[in-house]
Design a protein around this motif. Structure first.
Motif, mmCIF file in Angstrom:
data_model
loop_
_atom_site.group_PDB
_atom_site.id
_atom_site.type_symbol
_atom_site.label_atom_id
_atom_site.label_comp_id
_atom_site.label_asym_id
_atom_site.label_seq_id
_atom_site.Cartn_x
_atom_site.Cartn_y
_atom_site.Cartn_z
ATOM 1 N N VAL A 200 0.838 -1.209 0.000
ATOM 2 C CA VAL A 200 0.000 0.000 0.000
ATOM 3 C C VAL A 200 0.868 1.252 0.000
ATOM 4 O O VAL A 200 0.602 2.229 -0.719
ATOM 5 N N ALA A 201 1.968 1.226 0.793
ATOM 6 C CA ALA A 201 2.858 2.384 0.856
ATOM 7 C C ALA A 201 3.525 2.641 -0.497
ATOM 8 O O ALA A 201 3.629 3.792 -0.946
ATOM 9 N N ALA A 202 3.985 1.563 -1.160
ATOM 10 C CA ALA A 202 4.662 1.727 -2.450
ATOM 11 C C ALA A 202 3.693 2.248 -3.512
ATOM 12 O O ALA A 202 4.018 3.176 -4.274
ATOM 13 N N ILE A 203 2.503 1.653 -3.570
ATOM 14 C CA ILE A 203 1.515 2.088 -4.565
ATOM 15 C C ILE A 203 1.067 3.516 -4.270
ATOM 16 O O ILE A 203 0.878 4.334 -5.187
ATOM 17 N N GLY A 204 0.935 3.828 -2.992
ATOM 18 C CA GLY A 204 0.541 5.178 -2.618
ATOM 19 C C GLY A 204 1.570 6.233 -2.998
ATOM 20 O O GLY A 204 1.229 7.410 -3.195
ATOM 21 N N SER A 205 2.830 5.831 -3.122
ATOM 22 C CA SER A 205 3.884 6.780 -3.495
ATOM 23 C C SER A 205 3.984 6.970 -5.007
ATOM 24 O O SER A 205 4.838 7.722 -5.490
ATOM 25 N N GLY A 206 3.130 6.256 -5.765
ATOM 26 C CA GLY A 206 3.124 6.404 -7.215
ATOM 27 C C GLY A 206 3.672 5.223 -7.979
ATOM 28 O O GLY A 206 3.740 5.260 -9.217
ATOM 29 N N PHE A 207 4.054 4.155 -7.285
ATOM 30 C CA PHE A 207 4.595 2.981 -7.969
ATOM 31 C C PHE A 207 3.499 2.269 -8.749
ATOM 32 O O PHE A 207 2.396 2.055 -8.251
ATOM 33 N N HIS A 208 3.821 1.888 -9.996
ATOM 34 C CA HIS A 208 2.891 1.160 -10.854
ATOM 35 C C HIS A 208 3.668 0.021 -11.489
ATOM 36 O O HIS A 208 4.636 0.246 -12.239
ATOM 37 N N TYR A 209 3.277 -1.232 -11.206
ATOM 38 C CA TYR A 209 4.091 -2.383 -11.570
ATOM 39 C C TYR A 209 4.412 -2.479 -13.064
ATOM 40 O O TYR A 209 5.584 -2.570 -13.445
ATOM 41 N N PRO A 210 3.429 -2.470 -13.976
ATOM 42 C CA PRO A 210 3.770 -2.607 -15.409
ATOM 43 C C PRO A 210 4.706 -1.511 -15.901
ATOM 44 O O PRO A 210 5.646 -1.774 -16.660
ATOM 45 N N GLU A 211 4.441 -0.269 -15.477
ATOM 46 C CA GLU A 211 5.299 0.836 -15.910
ATOM 47 C C GLU A 211 6.714 0.679 -15.378
ATOM 48 O O GLU A 211 7.698 0.966 -16.077
ATOM 49 N N ALA A 212 6.832 0.190 -14.125
ATOM 50 C CA ALA A 212 8.157 0.010 -13.535
ATOM 51 C C ALA A 212 8.951 -1.051 -14.281
ATOM 52 O O ALA A 212 10.149 -0.883 -14.551
ATOM 53 N N VAL A 213 8.296 -2.156 -14.642
ATOM 54 C CA VAL A 213 8.987 -3.219 -15.374
ATOM 55 C C VAL A 213 9.458 -2.707 -16.738
ATOM 56 O O VAL A 213 10.595 -2.975 -17.161
ATOM 57 N N ASP A 214 8.592 -1.967 -17.433
ATOM 58 C CA ASP A 214 8.974 -1.413 -18.743
ATOM 59 C C ASP A 214 10.159 -0.463 -18.603
ATOM 60 O O ASP A 214 11.098 -0.506 -19.410
ATOM 61 N N ARG A 215 10.133 0.382 -17.606
ATOM 62 C CA ARG A 215 11.215 1.361 -17.422
ATOM 63 C C ARG A 215 12.537 0.675 -17.053
ATOM 64 O O ARG A 215 13.602 1.011 -17.578
ATOM 65 N N LEU A 216 12.454 -0.299 -16.154
ATOM 66 C CA LEU A 216 13.661 -1.009 -15.748
ATOM 67 C C LEU A 216 14.257 -1.832 -16.887
ATOM 68 O O LEU A 216 15.465 -2.097 -16.912
ATOM 69 N N SER A 217 13.422 -2.248 -17.828
ATOM 70 C CA SER A 217 13.889 -3.083 -18.942
ATOM 71 C C SER A 217 14.501 -2.277 -20.074
ATOM 72 O O SER A 217 15.021 -2.853 -21.039
#
Length: 564
Positions: A200-217
């Protein structure tokens, strides 16, 4: 930070020990000490199995593996969760219907052989020790970051190992299976709450799983490596599938090639059905149906838990570089924003989002995961030594009180041995070689269980023709093959073959099964095989009919003897 975290952890330990004292067995019954009187409900047992199973490898290791190797770390989550599918389909209900104290006791009774029982005890103890050591390593890593200093001249790492092992040893020795069941159920709920809060804390800070994976890749995957002079630098991971391009976070190949990925999944799935501390829990269910329903609950809870672990590992990789630029305390833990020790990922996120209290909460969860699993392992070890060896062979006329104390003594000895081995290891020296030292070391325990126990275990349950000499030969073959492949894997340079050698179940398990089948063809099955098979697989109506038939035969025989 230290004061708040230690106070919270001490309070938690006091609650756990309090539960153990309140729920400790009132009598000197081995049934109560080892199996909680076989009266554990479905949901309670499911939560306790989760507390037992979600070890440091699950709480710290899966997120760490995802953090350091991206998609390749997800294989751990997949294998750990999917391991309960064969347990549900092939093991849970028959095992409980047969109703012994432990895996060695089950194999010994099913095949009517003391030699099978003693061989299984040796294999079980080897699995338990190989599983205990990474748990203790996880506790040392957590203490090192949480507290940062040792006691009585010991290093922080060694202090964490000793304190956690001593605390949980006292819990098991006092509370037995009944106290341990309830503490493990409570501990699992704490673990789940920690994951949910951090998500909840991570998502609340703006984290979005699909976008994060795309950016990290979008860029090559890099991880810290230490030079011989002790200097740290980032090194690019090479793709092990094509061997040419750099690895990326969202594509397979960062740590495992195609063969390695398949071997890892098979090892984790096969290994679950041979884990002594998990299988022993099915003997605590009141019926075979309850054991099967317990497994259904475990599958659901495991799916949720590991999905959150994968999400949090990705969140750590995405968010920690930015946090490192803002927090000076992260300088010692990172190299250009990447953690030196991947197991610190959740702990660092906890401090980033919750400050001292957040770090204390996540660190407490990590130590809970360690202690909960250690408790189950020590109980499984106690059942093997106390029941299968002491009661059966050393002192067959032992009183229940003597047998319980023998089990408590075994708990202490195994705990001391595992702590000693863990203290001698230095996790930072292995970080560059392994995606997660805790998850990888636990995988070795899964590999040993899946190679030596699971094939014989399943054949004994489902193939009537299985014999005692075949089971002994199969267990020894599986164990020796797995250990030999481990040894070769640590020195063999080729990446693809080395991956398979370090996850040897894909070779060792089929070999163990084939040897068991072949030897069974040339040896004799146990006497009273029909009765044993009915006990394993017969319905309640079948067993009731058999009992009536026996009573009828007994009555007719008695009357014929009494007739003039």
């Amino acid at each position: 930070m230290i004061t708040a975290s230690i106070i919270g952890l001490a309070a938690l330990l006091l609650v756990v020990l309090g539960i153990a004292l309140v729920l400790q067995p009132r009598g000197a019954s081995t049934l109560d000490f080892y199996l909680a009187g076989r009266r554990v409900g479905v949901v309670t047992n499911a939560c306790a199995i989760c507390g037992d199973y979600f070890s440091a490898a699950s709480f710290l290791g899966v997120a760490a593996a995802v953090y350091v190797s991206g998609l390749d770390g997800v294989w751990y989550a997949t294998g750990f969760a999917a391991g309960f599918i064969p347990v549900l389909l092939f093991v849970a209900a028959p095992l409980r219907r047969f109703g012994e104290f432990s895996i060695p006791d089950f194999l010994g009774r099913r095949l009517t052989s003391d030699r099978v029982r003693l061989t299984a005890v040796c294999v079980v103890q080897l699995i338990i020790l190989s599983y205990l050591v990474p748990q203790a390593v996880g506790s040392g890593i957590t203490w090192e970051l949480l507290v940062g200093h040792g006691i009585a001249g010991l290093s922080p790492y060694a202090t964490g190992v000793i304190v956690s092992t001593a605390a949980i040893t006292a819990l098991v020795a006092l509370g037995g299976m009944r106290g341990t069941t309830w503490t493990q159920a409570v501990q699992f709920l704490v673990l789940l709450c920690a994951f949910i809060w951090l998500t909840v804390a991570a998502i609340g800070s703006g984290f979005h799983y699909p976008e994060a994976v795309d950016r990290l890749s979008e860029q090559p995957l890099t991880n810290p490596t230490a030079t011989e002079e002790g200097q740290w630098h980032l090194e690019t991971e090479q793709d092990r599938i094509d061997g040419e391009d750099p690895a990326t976070f969202g594509e397979p190949g960062a740590r495992y090639g195609s063969l390695g990925q398949f071997a890892l999944i098979i090892t984790l799935i096969m290994g679950t059905a041979g884990l002594p501390h998990i299988m022993n829990r099915y003997f605590t269910s009141p019926t075979g149906l309850a054991a099967r329903m317990t497994t259904v609950w475990v599958l659901g809870l495991a799916s949720l838990f590991y999905a959150l672990a994968v999400l949090l590992g990705t969140a750590a990789r995405s968010l920690i570089p930015g946090a490192a630029a803002e927090h000076a305390w992260m300088e010692e833990l990172t190299v250009d924003g990447v953690l030196k020790v991947p197991e610190h990922a959740l702990l660092v996120l906890g401090r980033v989002y919750g400050g001292e209290i957040g770090l204390g909460f996540i660190a407490s969860g990590a130590l809970i995961a360690v202690m909960s699993t250690i408790a189950g392992l020590l109980l499984a070890s106690a059942a093997s030594w106390g029941h299968d060896v002491y009661e059966r062979h050393i002192n067959p006329h032992a009183s229940q009180r003597q047998a319980v104390w023998a089990g408590r003594g075994a708990v202490v000895l195994v705990a001391v041995l595992s702590a000693a081995v863990a203290v001698g290891l230095r996790p930072d020296s292995l970080t560059a070689l392994l995606p997660s030292i805790v998850a990888t070391m636990v995988t070795w325990a899964f590999a040993l269980a899946g190679s030596a126990l699971t094939p014989v275990f399943i054949l004994t349950i489902w193939w009537q023709r299985t014999t005692a000499p075949a089971a002994i030969t199969g267990m020894i073959t599986g164990a020796l093959t797995a250990i030999t492949m481990f040894a070769l894997g640590t020195v063999y340079g080729d990446a693809g073959l080395s991956e398979m050698l370090l996850t040897p179940t894909i070779v060792a398990a089929p070999l163990s099964a084939v040897v068991t089948v072949v030897v069974s063809r040339f040896t004799t099955t146990p006497a009273e095989l029909d009765r044993l098979w009915l006990k394993l697989h017969g319905t309640a109506a079948d067993r009731h009919t058999l009992r009536l038939a026996r009573l009828t035969i007994t009555g007719v025989t008695r009357r014929s003897k009494e007739a003039p």
